[in-house]
Motif scaffolding. Sequence first.
Motif, PDB file in Angstrom:
ATOM      1  N   ALA A 186      43.755 109.716 -27.486  1.00  0.00           N
ATOM      2  CA  ALA A 186      43.058 108.444 -27.664  1.00  0.00           C
ATOM      3  C   ALA A 186      41.907 108.544 -28.650  1.00  0.00           C
ATOM      4  CB  ALA A 186      42.535 107.938 -26.315  1.00  0.00           C
ATOM      5  N   TYR A 187      41.274 109.718 -28.744  1.00  0.00           N
ATOM      6  CA  TYR A 187      40.072 109.828 -29.580  1.00  0.00           C
ATOM      7  C   TYR A 187      40.154 110.949 -30.615  1.00  0.00           C
ATOM      8  CZ  TYR A 187      35.275 110.934 -30.898  1.00  0.00           C
ATOM      9  OH  TYR A 187      34.142 111.221 -31.604  1.00  0.00           O
ATOM     10  N   TRP A 230      42.556 110.624 -33.603  1.00  0.00           N
ATOM     11  CA  TRP A 230      42.162 109.467 -34.410  1.00  0.00           C
ATOM     12  C   TRP A 230      40.917 109.755 -35.240  1.00  0.00           C
ATOM     13  CZ3 TRP A 230      37.620 106.638 -34.310  1.00  0.00           C
ATOM     14  CH2 TRP A 230      37.606 105.476 -35.075  1.00  0.00           C
ATOM     15  N   TRP A 260      40.259 109.849 -39.213  1.00  0.00           N
ATOM     16  CA  TRP A 260      39.317 108.876 -39.781  1.00  0.00           C
ATOM     17  C   TRP A 260      38.313 109.544 -40.707  1.00  0.00           C
ATOM     18  CZ3 TRP A 260      34.262 107.698 -40.324  1.00  0.00           C
ATOM     19  CH2 TRP A 260      33.934 106.383 -40.643  1.00  0.00           C
ATOM     20  N   CYS A 279      32.561 103.194 -38.305  1.00  0.00           N
ATOM     21  CA  CYS A 279      33.275 104.022 -37.338  1.00  0.00           C
ATOM     22  C   CYS A 279      33.052 103.513 -35.921  1.00  0.00           C
ATOM     23  CB  CYS A 279      32.820 105.471 -37.455  1.00  0.00           C
ATOM     24  SG  CYS A 279      33.639 106.602 -36.311  1.00  0.00           S
ATOM     25  N   GLU A 302      35.238 100.409 -35.354  1.00  0.00           N
ATOM     26  CA  GLU A 302      36.649 100.743 -35.241  1.00  0.00           C
ATOM     27  C   GLU A 302      36.924 101.581 -33.989  1.00  0.00           C
ATOM     28  OE1 GLU A 302      38.188 102.448 -38.809  1.00  0.00           O
ATOM     29  OE2 GLU A 302      37.211 100.955 -40.115  1.00  0.00           O
ATOM     30  N   LEU A 303      35.933 102.367 -33.569  1.00  0.00           N
ATOM     31  CA  LEU A 303      36.107 103.171 -32.362  1.00  0.00           C
ATOM     32  C   LEU A 303      36.205 102.294 -31.121  1.00  0.00           C
ATOM     33  CD1 LEU A 303      36.207 105.901 -30.915  1.00  0.00           C
ATOM     34  CD2 LEU A 303      33.706 105.940 -30.963  1.00  0.00           C
ATOM     35  N   GLU A 317      37.409  99.334 -30.981  1.00  0.00           N
ATOM     36  CA  GLU A 317      38.740  98.737 -31.000  1.00  0.00           C
ATOM     37  C   GLU A 317      39.804  99.758 -30.620  1.00  0.00           C
ATOM     38  OE1 GLU A 317      41.684  96.428 -34.196  1.00  0.00           O
ATOM     39  OE2 GLU A 317      39.618  96.947 -34.731  1.00  0.00           O
ATOM     40  N   ARG A 318      39.641 100.986 -31.094  1.00  0.00           N
ATOM     41  CA  ARG A 318      40.603 102.042 -30.775  1.00  0.00           C
ATOM     42  C   ARG A 318      40.623 102.335 -29.279  1.00  0.00           C
ATOM     43  NH1 ARG A 318      45.068 105.240 -32.126  1.00  0.00           N
ATOM     44  NH2 ARG A 318      44.858 107.238 -31.088  1.00  0.00           N
ATOM     45  N   LYS A 362      42.324  99.828 -26.868  1.00  0.00           N
ATOM     46  CA  LYS A 362      43.783  99.896 -26.824  1.00  0.00           C
ATOM     47  C   LYS A 362      44.250 100.734 -25.639  1.00  0.00           C
ATOM     48  CE  LYS A 362      47.763 101.482 -29.539  1.00  0.00           C
ATOM     49  NZ  LYS A 362      48.206 102.114 -30.817  1.00  0.00           N
TER      50      LYS A 362
END
Length: 325
Positions: free
Chosen positions: A115-116, A119, A123, A154, A157-158, A160-161, A164
């Motif tokens: 999940a992190y 990604w 990034w 970041c 976007e984090l 939002e990531r 999910k």
Amino acid sequence: MLDAVYETDFVGFSYGFRPGRGQHNALDALSVGITTKKVSWVLDADIRGFFDAIDHEWLMRFVEHRIADRRVLRHIKKWLNAGVLEDGEWRRATEGTPQGGSISPLLANLYLHYAYDLWVQSWRSRQARGEVIVVRYADDFLMGFQFQDDAERCLAELRERLSKFRLELHPDKTSLVEFGRYAAENRQQRGERKPATFDFLGFTHYCSTTRQGWFTIKRSTVQKRMRRKIADLKVELRRRLHAAVPDVGRWLGRVVRGHYNYYAVPFNSRCLAQFRHAVIGVWFRTLRRRSQRTTVTWQRMHRLAALWIPTPRIQHPHPRQRLRV
């Protein structure tokens, strides 16, 4: 078996619940990263209720991506669905990992790996304009950025990531602060005060300089944790009010040594001395409550402290020295 499989997959900046990687390894990596890289902004992030928010469906998809043995998958599902016992009543768990389960740390690391970790690794290599460092220990992670716009982009976007995967950053424990060697220089040129501080793994990090004038990061014990520890000791000493003084002294000595084992890092001598002084003061007041005609004086208390309460000394090497080894 799963440790052996996933240890080859986990990234280098992941330190939590891994063999040969402890909290001080993460602290050293963070200190060396900020002092050697072009870091001016630090994102201090924490995931809200992470261990209770892990989605079982996503977790099993992650496990199945690497493990094909149906017996292992079935066993993990049983572990996750074991439920919890609260006030004598059993309740099914639809999310989160079992509290106290031996596999929970590994599953938590696995969840954040997909999940992190993967990604953010992609990034910072493809989308970041400047240098980026990352250190993660369990659900606490820190990111250092060279440019402010990289940090803000970041962070957006984090969020939002993570959403999910049904995760959320804690609004009160997530902050973006100007920090680092270049941050200190820029703020000094603007006539502003020193950079703000941040807490990570029980230490408050702040910008400082060495005797030679070089930039360095110093760490001190988080005051809130120290006060909470002293409060707990006060309660326990009241419970042992009429126990033999040598027995209480031996117990207090073990408690203080355990505190030193973790917090005795370079530049933290003052906080260690404060902790020892506070422990002696709490013990002194407790001993005086044993009788209305007490004979406990500070002179006797100092003799007891010299006998049972160890004096602090730095036990951990400098971050660069340990990281180099």
